[in-house]
Design an enzyme around this catalytic site. Structure first.
Site, short mmCIF file in Angstrom:
data_model
loop_
_atom_site.label_atom_id
_atom_site.label_comp_id
_atom_site.label_asym_id
_atom_site.label_seq_id
_atom_site.Cartn_x
_atom_site.Cartn_y
_atom_site.Cartn_z
N ASN A 5 0.85 -1.19 0.00
CA ASN A 5 0.00 0.00 0.00
C ASN A 5 0.88 1.24 0.00
OD1 ASN A 5 -2.31 1.61 0.22
ND2 ASN A 5 -2.23 1.59 2.45
N ASP A 37 -4.61 -5.00 11.19
CA ASP A 37 -5.01 -4.27 9.98
C ASP A 37 -4.65 -2.78 10.14
OD1 ASP A 37 -5.94 -4.44 7.37
OD2 ASP A 37 -7.94 -3.77 7.91
N GLY A 55 -9.45 3.30 7.01
CA GLY A 55 -8.27 2.86 7.74
C GLY A 55 -8.20 3.37 9.16
#
Length: 417
Positions: free
Chosen positions: A97, A307, A326
């Site tokens: 990412n 995560d 996020g």
């Protein structure tokens, strides 16, 4: 690095001789030299004594994001690995990412080199497709040889089913692990929250459970046809647990994970429109969270993950619809799990997962390399902004009541204590 841990209670269910025993542990040059009821500190050895000191094998996280390269303002690799170590993690799998995304062997080598010399070891993933655009396969074989542990277009669906089929067939030649994010983008549409009573009341566009479960059902059919190794990251619904349980009964080589925040929170927390609670997949219902916890306990879900997705304030301090997905998760991972599960279960969840990525499993015994996490499992506290070590501050756990504190790790002949 020479360290003597004094009166450490060992939490290691797989080692019956040491589990739940208080022992001194002498570590010299990164190797566990002696474990005993009472060990005298030799010269030039640092003695570590902590309140209610517990020690386990080092913890593992299969899904973390840092910003480097491209988004260093969110998090550098150096500070990200320090944060992981302070949070108890000796090994982390880095999501692709970044900008640019790692879709070549040289990109993977760059990430590995940036992670050298740290207590927490970085294990990079490469993208599944070039530029993570879902059209052509990336250099999977070359990236595997360079050190990529899996292949994933981060949080992006594989919309072309034939592409997934080809990836699974091709990766079998070198035992590669293929990821498929469980979300059908067409059904998700412009949704930003779980489709249900809460999203309706708040006027937020919904993401139905169907968007996840339909994608998983499709992927499992393809896996059954093509073979190979498939990982489904961060599932979030009760239906997903059922689908994966049925696939495992068939003998399919499928694994899955769940984000800790999907166990701890439900969509009811969205009432305040706090964008830190905007994640992908979205927070679901309390009944989904219960099903996910049950799936962990019966082994359907293979492991948990923080995560961890740092996000700069410019992308969070906006309207809910426009905010990026996020939340941070490393710093709160232990405290949240330790609130939901008993200590042995918590440690088991935090140490599971390495074998799926063909990593060497650490051992807690004399002569083994020290790969240890130190913590105190007692004491409830409210997680606050000051507990965040990441450069970004987008944690949905601020204000949550958690249990237990992490002291740090001993790994790679280094420590974050």
């Amino acid at each position: 690095m020479n360290i003597l841990l004094k009166s450490a209670k060992i939490v290691c269910p797989e080692n019956r001789e040491l589990h739940s025993k208080k022992r001194d542990i002498l570590i010299k040059k990164g190797i566990i030299e002696k474990i005993g009821a009472s060990v005298e500190a030799p010269a030039n050895v640092k003695t570590v004594e902590k309140a209610n000191l517990h020690v386990s094998l080092g913890w593992f996280d299969s899904s973390v994001c840092f910003g480097e390269p491209g988004y260093e303002e969110r998090e550098t690799i150096a500070n990200g690995l320090l944060t992981a170590g302070k949070s108890g993690f000796t090994d982390v799998v880095l999501n692709p990412n970044t900008y640019p995304v790692p879709d070549t062997s040289s990109d993977v080598v760059f990430l590995k080199e940036r992670g050298l010399g740290k207590a927490t070891k970085l294990h990079p993933m490469g993208t599944l497709t070039k530029n993570a655009d879902g059209i052509d396969l990336a250099e999977l074989y070359d990236m595997k040889n360079a050190g990529a542990v899996a292949f994933y277009d981060f949080k992006r669906q594989i919309s072309n089913p034939n592409l997934l089929k080809i990836a699974l067939l091709y990766a079998q030649n070198f035992d590669g692990l293929v990821y498929s994010f469980p979300q059908d983008g067409n059904i998700k549409g412009k949704g930003v929250a779980h489709e249900g009573e809460v999203s309706t009341k708040l006027g937020l566009k919904g993401i139905p459970a169907l968007a996840e479960e339909l994608q998983i059902a499709r992927d499992l059919f393809i896996l059954e046809y093509a073979g190979g190794k498939l990982h489904i990251p961060t599932i979030s619904t009760a239906g997903s647990v059922k689908l994966i349980a049925e696939a495992k009964k068939k003998g399919l080589d499928v694994s899955c994970s769940v984000a800790i925040h999907n166990l701890f929170f439900s969509d009811e927390t969205l009432v305040g429109f706090d964008t830190n609670f905007k994640v992908s997949p979205p927070l679901r219902t309390k009944s989904d969270s219960k099903a996910l916890i049950k799936g962990l306990k019966n082994g359907t879900i293979d492991f948990v993950t923080s995560d961890h997705v740092p996000m700069d304030v410019e992308h969070k301090r906006v309207e809910f619809d426009n905010a990026k997905n996020g939340s941070l998760g490393l710093e709160s991972a232990f405290g949240a799990l330790n609130t939901l599960f008993d200590l042995d279960e918590t440690v088991k969840l935090l140490t599971n997962g390495r074998s799926r990525y063909q990593m060497e499993s650490p051992k807690l015994e004399e002569g083994a390399k020290a790969c240890l996490t130190l913590f105190n499992p007692e004491g409830e506290y409210v997680f606050e902004a000051k507990d965040i070590r990441s450069t970004s501050k987008n944690s949905m756990f601020v204000g949550a009541s958690l249990k237990g504190k992490v002291y740090g790790i001993i790994h790679n002949d280094l420590t974050t204590l």
